[in-house]
Design a protein around this motif. Structure first.
Motif, PDB file in Angstrom:
ATOM      1  N   PRO A  28       0.819  -1.227   0.000  1.00 21.68           N
ATOM      2  CA  PRO A  28       0.000   0.000   0.000  1.00 21.68           C
ATOM      3  C   PRO A  28       0.848   1.270   0.000  1.00 21.68           C
ATOM      4  N   ALA A  29       2.096   1.202   0.447  1.00 24.51           N
ATOM      5  CA  ALA A  29       2.957   2.390   0.483  1.00 24.51           C
ATOM      6  C   ALA A  29       3.176   2.970  -0.913  1.00 24.51           C
ATOM      7  N   TRP A  30       3.016   2.151  -1.943  1.00 21.66           N
ATOM      8  CA  TRP A  30       3.244   2.645  -3.307  1.00 21.66           C
ATOM      9  C   TRP A  30       2.065   3.406  -3.880  1.00 21.66           C
ATOM     10  N   VAL A  31       0.900   3.250  -3.290  1.00 28.02           N
ATOM     11  CA  VAL A  31      -0.299   3.809  -3.914  1.00 28.02           C
ATOM     12  C   VAL A  31      -0.231   5.332  -4.080  1.00 28.02           C
ATOM     13  N   PRO A  32       0.116   6.101  -3.019  1.00 27.95           N
ATOM     14  CA  PRO A  32       0.160   7.559  -3.207  1.00 27.95           C
ATOM     15  C   PRO A  32       1.228   7.996  -4.207  1.00 27.95           C
ATOM     16  N   ARG A  33       2.339   7.320  -4.213  1.00 31.65           N
ATOM     17  CA  ARG A  33       3.417   7.667  -5.140  1.00 31.65           C
ATOM     18  C   ARG A  33       2.978   7.447  -6.595  1.00 31.65           C
ATOM     19  N   GLU A  34       2.324   6.320  -6.807  1.00 34.64           N
ATOM     20  CA  GLU A  34       1.855   5.986  -8.142  1.00 34.64           C
ATOM     21  C   GLU A  34       0.720   6.931  -8.580  1.00 34.64           C
ATOM     22  N   ARG A  35      -0.122   7.270  -7.637  1.00 37.42           N
ATOM     23  CA  ARG A  35      -1.219   8.180  -7.943  1.00 37.42           C
ATOM     24  C   ARG A  35      -0.677   9.530  -8.399  1.00 37.42           C
ATOM     25  N   GLY A  61     -16.854  12.290 -12.788  1.00 38.53           N
ATOM     26  CA  GLY A  61     -15.808  11.266 -12.774  1.00 38.53           C
ATOM     27  C   GLY A  61     -14.782  11.608 -11.723  1.00 38.53           C
ATOM     28  N   GLU A  62     -13.627  10.988 -11.839  1.00 36.29           N
ATOM     29  CA  GLU A  62     -12.582  11.201 -10.845  1.00 36.29           C
ATOM     30  C   GLU A  62     -11.225  11.048 -11.509  1.00 36.29           C
ATOM     31  N   LEU A  63     -10.299  11.918 -11.162  1.00 34.67           N
ATOM     32  CA  LEU A  63      -8.917  11.787 -11.626  1.00 34.67           C
ATOM     33  C   LEU A  63      -8.031  11.802 -10.390  1.00 34.67           C
ATOM     34  N   ALA A  64      -7.372  10.696 -10.118  1.00 37.40           N
ATOM     35  CA  ALA A  64      -6.451  10.608  -8.967  1.00 37.40           C
ATOM     36  C   ALA A  64      -7.118  11.077  -7.675  1.00 37.40           C
ATOM     37  N   GLY A  65      -8.343  10.676  -7.457  1.00 34.46           N
ATOM     38  CA  GLY A  65      -9.028  11.039  -6.225  1.00 34.46           C
ATOM     39  C   GLY A  65      -9.681  12.408  -6.256  1.00 34.46           C
ATOM     40  N   VAL A  66      -9.469  13.182  -7.303  1.00 34.65           N
ATOM     41  CA  VAL A  66     -10.125  14.489  -7.428  1.00 34.65           C
ATOM     42  C   VAL A  66     -11.448  14.298  -8.178  1.00 34.65           C
ATOM     43  N   LEU A 266     -16.886  -1.769 -31.352  1.00 32.42           N
ATOM     44  CA  LEU A 266     -15.831  -1.092 -30.605  1.00 32.42           C
ATOM     45  C   LEU A 266     -16.099  -1.370 -29.130  1.00 32.42           C
ATOM     46  N   GLN A 267     -15.027  -1.644 -28.411  1.00 31.17           N
ATOM     47  CA  GLN A 267     -15.161  -1.770 -26.959  1.00 31.17           C
ATOM     48  C   GLN A 267     -14.035  -0.955 -26.340  1.00 31.17           C
ATOM     49  N   THR A 268     -14.393  -0.071 -25.401  1.00 33.00           N
ATOM     50  CA  THR A 268     -13.358   0.637 -24.646  1.00 33.00           C
ATOM     51  C   THR A 268     -13.307   0.039 -23.243  1.00 33.00           C
ATOM     52  N   ASN A 269     -12.125   0.010 -22.669  1.00 29.94           N
ATOM     53  CA  ASN A 269     -11.960  -0.451 -21.283  1.00 29.94           C
ATOM     54  C   ASN A 269     -11.260   0.643 -20.496  1.00 29.94           C
ATOM     55  N   ARG A 270     -11.739   0.853 -19.265  1.00 25.12           N
ATOM     56  CA  ARG A 270     -11.014   1.688 -18.296  1.00 25.12           C
ATOM     57  C   ARG A 270     -10.662   0.798 -17.111  1.00 25.12           C
ATOM     58  N   VAL A 271      -9.424   0.900 -16.656  1.00 23.43           N
ATOM     59  CA  VAL A 271      -8.981   0.115 -15.499  1.00 23.43           C
ATOM     60  C   VAL A 271      -8.757   1.094 -14.358  1.00 23.43           C
ATOM     61  N   LEU A 272      -9.636   1.056 -13.363  1.00 25.48           N
ATOM     62  CA  LEU A 272      -9.630   2.070 -12.313  1.00 25.48           C
ATOM     63  C   LEU A 272      -9.132   1.470 -11.003  1.00 25.48           C
ATOM     64  N   PRO A 273      -8.035   1.994 -10.453  1.00 24.90           N
ATOM     65  CA  PRO A 273      -7.548   1.469  -9.174  1.00 24.90           C
ATOM     66  C   PRO A 273      -8.540   1.789  -8.057  1.00 24.90           C
ATOM     67  N   ILE A 274      -8.775   0.844  -7.167  1.00 25.32           N
ATOM     68  CA  ILE A 274      -9.632   1.074  -6.006  1.00 25.32           C
ATOM     69  C   ILE A 274      -8.809   0.960  -4.733  1.00 25.32           C
ATOM     70  N   ALA A 275      -7.958  -0.030  -4.678  1.00 26.29           N
ATOM     71  CA  ALA A 275      -7.088  -0.291  -3.525  1.00 26.29           C
ATOM     72  C   ALA A 275      -5.850  -0.994  -4.085  1.00 26.29           C
ATOM     73  N   PRO A 276      -4.807  -1.173  -3.260  1.00 33.80           N
ATOM     74  CA  PRO A 276      -3.618  -1.841  -3.811  1.00 33.80           C
ATOM     75  C   PRO A 276      -3.968  -3.178  -4.468  1.00 33.80           C
ATOM     76  N   ASP A 277      -4.932  -3.872  -3.898  1.00 35.95           N
ATOM     77  CA  ASP A 277      -5.255  -5.209  -4.405  1.00 35.95           C
ATOM     78  C   ASP A 277      -6.660  -5.282  -5.007  1.00 35.95           C
ATOM     79  N   ARG A 278      -7.153  -4.143  -5.520  1.00 34.50           N
ATOM     80  CA  ARG A 278      -8.501  -4.123  -6.102  1.00 34.50           C
ATOM     81  C   ARG A 278      -8.579  -3.101  -7.225  1.00 34.50           C
ATOM     82  N   CYS A 279      -9.299  -3.465  -8.265  1.00 37.06           N
ATOM     83  CA  CYS A 279      -9.562  -2.484  -9.324  1.00 37.06           C
ATOM     84  C   CYS A 279     -10.946  -2.748  -9.901  1.00 37.06           C
TER      85      CYS A 279
END
Ligand code: FES
Ligand SMILES: [Fe+2]
Length: 355
Positions: A28-35, A61-66, A266-279
């Motif tokens: 989890p320590a990597w999450v803020p850095r990656e965000r 919507g949301e961008l990096a928690g905003v 056409l299919q678009t995908n968005r991969v949205l982080p929720i937690a270190p081990d969840r998306c």
């Protein structure tokens, strides 16, 4: 610099490459850095242009928690803002909508024009030096490409640079010709990068997707690398009625978007982080206006079956990454150049955010 983390993110040649360290997927320590390095900067898919046709149409919507909000103005311009009221941080919109005349905060009713300026604030007459004209919602960059709306807080590249080369490869296949049909979302117990890594190679197809493997010619499956995106493509074989004859084009676009273009959809995908081990992965399906609903149903069913196979392996991989057993294994240069390309972009973003 000589700290150990710097070495972990040094450039790697494909022929010598190892995967990203397990900690990036599990700690989890990597999450803020990656965000900060990735999601608070570069372009992400936010909406479809058909949701924002007329004045007052808006999408949240949301961008990096905003929390963010895209809205079509009275002047026809598309803008995006922080969806955070300047009074005491209430939301201006809580869901997508059409035809709003203004953006009224849900908390105490401060009201903003569609261009983001504060128009009125009830009962604020006693507040000394309070000047509504000086108050604006912070703006977010927003642009439309082929019917898709992208937004970014502080992008390192222009949107045209992010997508450079895709128009040329699409040729006559205009993506905005397709009509949105439906969204299917999957919540998956893995880090968002596990899902992206898995998307980026066909190495696993013979092992994980027997049905898909019969439709693709594994030997002629190719990966091409761009600066900010990569393309996997293969001629369709035995795809029959569902996908038609032609070519399957699977684009990955940095950081968390996929564009899957087949002759009939056409299919678009968005991969949205929720937690270190969840998306959460969102699949938006689009079909040609003259499309056949039977074929669309077949596509949805088949895609869902393939997705369930990818979910099962991705969740198992997450458990492996978090187990303490794994560090960073060697990549297959012949079949995993797309994974390497994505992981190089991750290393680059993390190096830049440290500097
Ligand atoms: S927080 Fe928006 S009006 Fe109070
Ligand atoms: Fe897969």
């Amino acid at each position: 610099m000589s700290d150990a983390r710097h070495d972990a993110f040094a450039r790697q040649a494909l022929q010598r490459a190892s995967a990203l360290p397990a900690a990036l997927y599990a700690d989890p320590a990597w999450v803020p850095r990656e965000r900060a390095a990735v999601f608070a900067r570069d372009w992400q898919l936010l909406a479809r242009a058909d949701q924002l046709r007329a004045a007052g149409d808006h999408v949240v919507g949301e961008l990096a928690g905003v929390p963010v909000l895209a809205v079509r103005g009275e002047d026809g311009a598309l803008r995006a803002f922080h969806n955070v009221c300047r009074h005491r941080a209430g939301p201006l919109a809580t869901c997508d909508g059409r035809g709003a005349r203004a953006l009224r905060c849900r908390y105490h009713g401060w009201t903003y024009r569609l261009d983001g300026g504060l128009r009125s604030a009830p009962e604020m007459g006693e507040a000394e030096g309070f000047d509504p004209a000086s108050i604006r919602l912070p703006e977010v960059q927003v642009e439309v490409w082929q019917g898709l709306v992208f937004a970014a807080l502080a992008p390192r590249m222009a949107l045209a640079e992010l997508l450079a080369g895709i128009d040329a490869r699409l040729g006559a296949r205009r993506l905005d010709r397709f009509v949105f049909a439906q969204r299917i979302s999957y919540e998956i117990a893995c880090n968002w990068k596990v899902y992206v890594d898995n998307y980026l190679e066909g190495y696993h197809v013979p092992h994980i997707h027997p049905g898909l493997n019969r439709m693709l010619d594994y030997r002629s499956y190719r990966t091409e690398l761009g600066r900010w995106h990569s393309l996997q493509h293969s001629p369709l074989e035995n795809a029959g009625a569902v996908y038609g004859e032609g070519e399957a084009l699977y684009w990955y676009v940095w950081p968390n978007m996929m564009l899957n273009v087949l002759p009939q959809r056409l299919q678009t995908n968005r991969v949205l982080p929720i937690a270190p081990d969840r998306c959460r992965v969102e699949f938006d399906y689009f079909f040609p206006p003259e499309g056949d609903p039977e074929l669309a149903r077949g596509d949805l069913d088949f895609s869902d079956a393939v997705q369930q196979e990818d979910i099962a392996i991705s969740e198992a991989v997450q458990r492996g990454l978090a187990s303490g057993s794994y560090a960073a294994g060697r990549l297959c240069p012949t079949r995993e150049s797309g994974v390497w390309h994505f992981q190089e972009l991750m290393r680059e973003a993390l190096r830049e955010s440290r500097d």
